[in-house]
Enzyme design. Structure first.
Site, short mmCIF file in Angstrom:
data_model
loop_
_atom_site.label_atom_id
_atom_site.label_comp_id
_atom_site.label_asym_id
_atom_site.label_seq_id
_atom_site.Cartn_x
_atom_site.Cartn_y
_atom_site.Cartn_z
N SER A 168 -6.42 -58.91 37.13
CA SER A 168 -7.08 -58.75 38.42
C SER A 168 -6.08 -58.89 39.56
O SER A 168 -5.10 -59.64 39.46
CB SER A 168 -8.14 -59.84 38.54
OG SER A 168 -8.56 -59.96 39.87
N TYR A 217 -10.74 -68.96 38.51
CA TYR A 217 -10.89 -67.68 37.80
C TYR A 217 -9.57 -66.90 37.84
O TYR A 217 -9.06 -66.45 36.81
CB TYR A 217 -12.02 -66.86 38.43
CG TYR A 217 -11.91 -65.39 38.13
CD1 TYR A 217 -12.20 -64.91 36.85
CD2 TYR A 217 -11.47 -64.49 39.10
CE1 TYR A 217 -12.06 -63.56 36.57
CE2 TYR A 217 -11.33 -63.14 38.82
CZ TYR A 217 -11.62 -62.68 37.55
OH TYR A 217 -11.47 -61.36 37.26
N LYS A 231 -6.58 -65.70 34.82
CA LYS A 231 -5.98 -64.37 34.63
C LYS A 231 -4.46 -64.48 34.66
O LYS A 231 -3.76 -63.91 33.82
CB LYS A 231 -6.46 -63.39 35.71
CG LYS A 231 -7.93 -63.03 35.61
CD LYS A 231 -8.20 -62.16 34.38
CE LYS A 231 -9.65 -61.77 34.23
NZ LYS A 231 -9.97 -61.19 32.93
#
Ligand code: UDP
Length: 337
Positions: free
Chosen positions: A126, A150, A154
């Protein structure tokens, strides 16, 4: 074509659109999903669209023995790894759940891949891995520094995969950093179906348009942008899905390669709202509220590398994104429920 493609999280939003593009390109697809944020109905819809039914295995990547069993049954040529938790707000409130689920499942998957000598890997990353301080447009060498758990899962997975390649140079790894995926398949049969109140802009707009939410809250109008609202690089989910097929085709040499997948263009919140209203002929009432904590003013991609090396670029513009998002939502007011 030799060997199936394993798609983890293949019934989710981006996964399901990618499965369609893989089937259209004649790949054999096996999906692993635990349906934590998706629906079994997706498989019927994929079949309706492509006339092909992907093999589905309902299991959890946290259960390593189950993954081992899956690898025994097939002879995968590559793995595209989408499965993971993705709600930024929830990751702030429950970081351990995010670190455990996203990272441990990827460790399990890579261990089993190693055991079966399957070392072709495409990872769903992302743009949130980039630091907010970068100048836009941002290329793949931009400074890293996500600002929520989050995003850190990643980034940590990207770094883990890089270490894995350092330890075994047979791995062929591609990291795909998505900007803001929106829209849906043009059939209106599959699309984004968030649980509860949507967090992201486009699903929130469609839920206002369909009457589920009273109005859109525009988070801040005092940013240093064209109209004061936040600017993002929205990319049609079908273009994003096609980017995975191109990444798969080009994942032929050992190494670890990273690509931004976006359009390279930025649109403000109000531009998206206005375009949505205009192309769909629906009203989306909104009010300006305070900035959302953690948001950055502007984010859009430099997509030169994907164009040069993957022979890929986004073809659908903001009008198609708005049309297809609405077509999906109005035909499926309750998503897959
Ligand atoms: N946004 C907004 N209202 C919403 C959701 C999002 O104004 O209900 C804005 C947000 O501040 C950002 C843009 O829309 O400028 C895209 O937000 P989204 O959550 O979709 O993606 P992000 O870029 O934050 O991952």
């Amino acid at each position: 074509m030799s060997g199936e493609i394993l798609v983890t999280g293949g019934t989710g939003y981006i996964g399901s659109h990618t499965v369609i593009e893989l089937l259209k390109a004649d790949y054999d697809v096996v999906i692993i999903d635990n349906f934590s944020n998706s629906s079994m109905k997706v498989i019927d819809r994929i079949e309706k669209i492509t006339d092909k039914r992907p093999i589905l295995i309902n299991t959890d990547l946290l259960n390593k023995e189950n993954i081992y069993d899956v690898f025994e049954k097939f002879s995968f040529s590559s793995v595209i790894h989408f499965a993971g938790l993705k709600a930024v707000g929830e990751s702030v409130n429950n970081p351990l759940k995010y670190y455990y689920t996203n990272i441990a499942s990827t460790v399990n998957l890579c261990e089993v891949m190693t055991a079966f000598d399957v070392k072709n890997f495409i990872f769903s990353s992302s743009a949130t891995v980039y630091s907010a301080q970068n100048k836009m447009p941002i290329n793949e060498d931009g400074n890293l520094g996500p600002n929520n758990p989050y995003g850190r899962t990643k980034l940590f997975i990207e770094e883990m995969l890089s270490d894995l390649y350092q330890s075994d140079s047979n791995w062929k790894i591609t990291l795909l950093r998505y900007f803001n995926p929106v829209g849906a398949h043009e059939s209106g049969l599959i699309g984004e179906s968030p649980n509860g109140t949507p967090n992201n802009l486009m699903p929130f707009i469609t839920s206002v348009a369909v009457g589920k939410q009273k109005n859109l809250k525009v988070f801040g109008s005092d940013y240093n942008t064209k109209d004061g609202t936040g600017v993002r690089d929205y990319i049609h989910v079908i273009d994003l899905a096609k980017g995975h097929v191109q990444a798969l085709k080009h994942n032929c040499e050992p190494g670890i390669k990273t690509y931004n997948l976006g359009t390279g263009k930025g649109y403000s919140v109000l531009e998206v709202v206005k375009t949505f209203q205009l192309v769909n002929g629906v009203n989306v009432p909104y009010e300006i509220v305070d900035r959302r904590p953690g948001d950055i003013p502007i984010s859009y991609a430099d997509v030169t590398k994907a164009k040069d090396q993957l022979n890929w670029n986004a073809e659908k513009g903001i009008i198609e994104m708005c049309k297809d998002a609405w077509n999906w939502q109005k035909n499926n007011p309750n998503g897959y429920n």
